[in-house]
Design a protein around this motif. Sequence first.
Motif, PDB file in Angstrom:
ATOM      1  N   ALA A 119      43.688  40.391  37.547  1.00  0.00           N
ATOM      2  CA  ALA A 119      43.598  40.400  39.012  1.00  0.00           C
ATOM      3  C   ALA A 119      43.630  38.952  39.485  1.00  0.00           C
ATOM      4  N   ASN A 120      44.598  38.616  40.322  1.00  0.00           N
ATOM      5  CA  ASN A 120      44.720  37.269  40.867  1.00  0.00           C
ATOM      6  C   ASN A 120      44.411  37.327  42.359  1.00  0.00           C
ATOM      7  N   MET A 134      34.857  29.488  34.175  1.00  0.00           N
ATOM      8  CA  MET A 134      35.499  30.385  33.225  1.00  0.00           C
ATOM      9  C   MET A 134      34.419  31.146  32.468  1.00  0.00           C
ATOM     10  N   GLY A 135      34.614  32.448  32.332  1.00  0.00           N
ATOM     11  CA  GLY A 135      33.653  33.286  31.637  1.00  0.00           C
ATOM     12  C   GLY A 135      32.689  34.008  32.569  1.00  0.00           C
ATOM     13  N   GLU A 152      35.750  50.684  41.404  1.00  0.00           N
ATOM     14  CA  GLU A 152      34.980  49.483  41.091  1.00  0.00           C
ATOM     15  C   GLU A 152      35.276  49.082  39.654  1.00  0.00           C
ATOM     16  N   GLY A 153      35.458  47.798  39.440  1.00  0.00           N
ATOM     17  CA  GLY A 153      35.722  47.301  38.100  1.00  0.00           C
ATOM     18  C   GLY A 153      35.181  45.897  37.923  1.00  0.00           C
ATOM     19  N   THR A 154      34.857  45.549  36.692  1.00  0.00           N
ATOM     20  CA  THR A 154      34.352  44.206  36.407  1.00  0.00           C
ATOM     21  C   THR A 154      35.316  43.500  35.465  1.00  0.00           C
ATOM     22  N   GLY A 155      35.256  42.195  35.515  1.00  0.00           N
ATOM     23  CA  GLY A 155      36.095  41.396  34.651  1.00  0.00           C
ATOM     24  C   GLY A 155      35.531  40.001  34.525  1.00  0.00           C
ATOM     25  N   HIS A 156      36.135  39.211  33.660  1.00  0.00           N
ATOM     26  CA  HIS A 156      35.679  37.847  33.430  1.00  0.00           C
ATOM     27  C   HIS A 156      36.733  36.860  33.931  1.00  0.00           C
ATOM     28  N   VAL A 167      41.747  32.489  41.648  1.00  0.00           N
ATOM     29  CA  VAL A 167      40.995  32.973  40.493  1.00  0.00           C
ATOM     30  C   VAL A 167      41.826  34.030  39.783  1.00  0.00           C
ATOM     31  N   CYS A 168      41.798  33.990  38.449  1.00  0.00           N
ATOM     32  CA  CYS A 168      42.424  35.032  37.642  1.00  0.00           C
ATOM     33  C   CYS A 168      41.305  35.725  36.875  1.00  0.00           C
ATOM     34  N   LEU A 169      41.223  37.019  37.056  1.00  0.00           N
ATOM     35  CA  LEU A 169      40.148  37.819  36.476  1.00  0.00           C
ATOM     36  C   LEU A 169      40.740  38.787  35.469  1.00  0.00           C
TER      37      LEU A 169
END
Length: 177
Positions: A119-120, A134-135, A152-156, A167-169
């Motif tokens: 996701a950008n 980062m992280g 809903e979703g999570t990422g790093h 941001v790139c997730l």
Amino acid sequence: MQWQPIIEDRQFVRWMVKVPTDEERARSRRLTPQQVTALEDLWKAQPEARLEDLDVAQKEQENQLTPVVLRYDDAAQYQAVFKPLIKLEAEYDKAMKEQQRRENITVRWDVGLNKKKLANFYFPQDDVEVKLMMGDELRLRHRCPSGRPAWEGTGHVILTGGSSEEVCLEMAKPEVP
């Protein structure tokens, strides 16, 4: 129409701010800037908190923390002093990151070399106290207006654009809207 001053004789004009009665003045208290800041911080966690709750919260916090000394007898004493401090700092950092919320962002979806969804998006860094690294874990939420259930979703964070705030997730799960 002409501009008018809002302060006269070192006080707000009467039509803007109501003058307190003698009874209200008798009930009032003087607060230090530190007390105001602490109360505002307490309101973030407990919106219904009162000034009395601030005193209780400060006493509880003081009872939990042991003062730092220059020399320690052993590693156990050192750990007993610093473990609560580190825990308190981690809780504060977590609360600050959870307060970072941006709405109505535009997300551009992509697939990474490892076949994970990316996701950008632009994440403006208004607050200098918390920077994305980062992280870091972020949560994306999409309320579907078409009647479908919300997603809903999570990422790093795998990439930050530096000054461009892009941001790139990397998403944890492959299901994306």
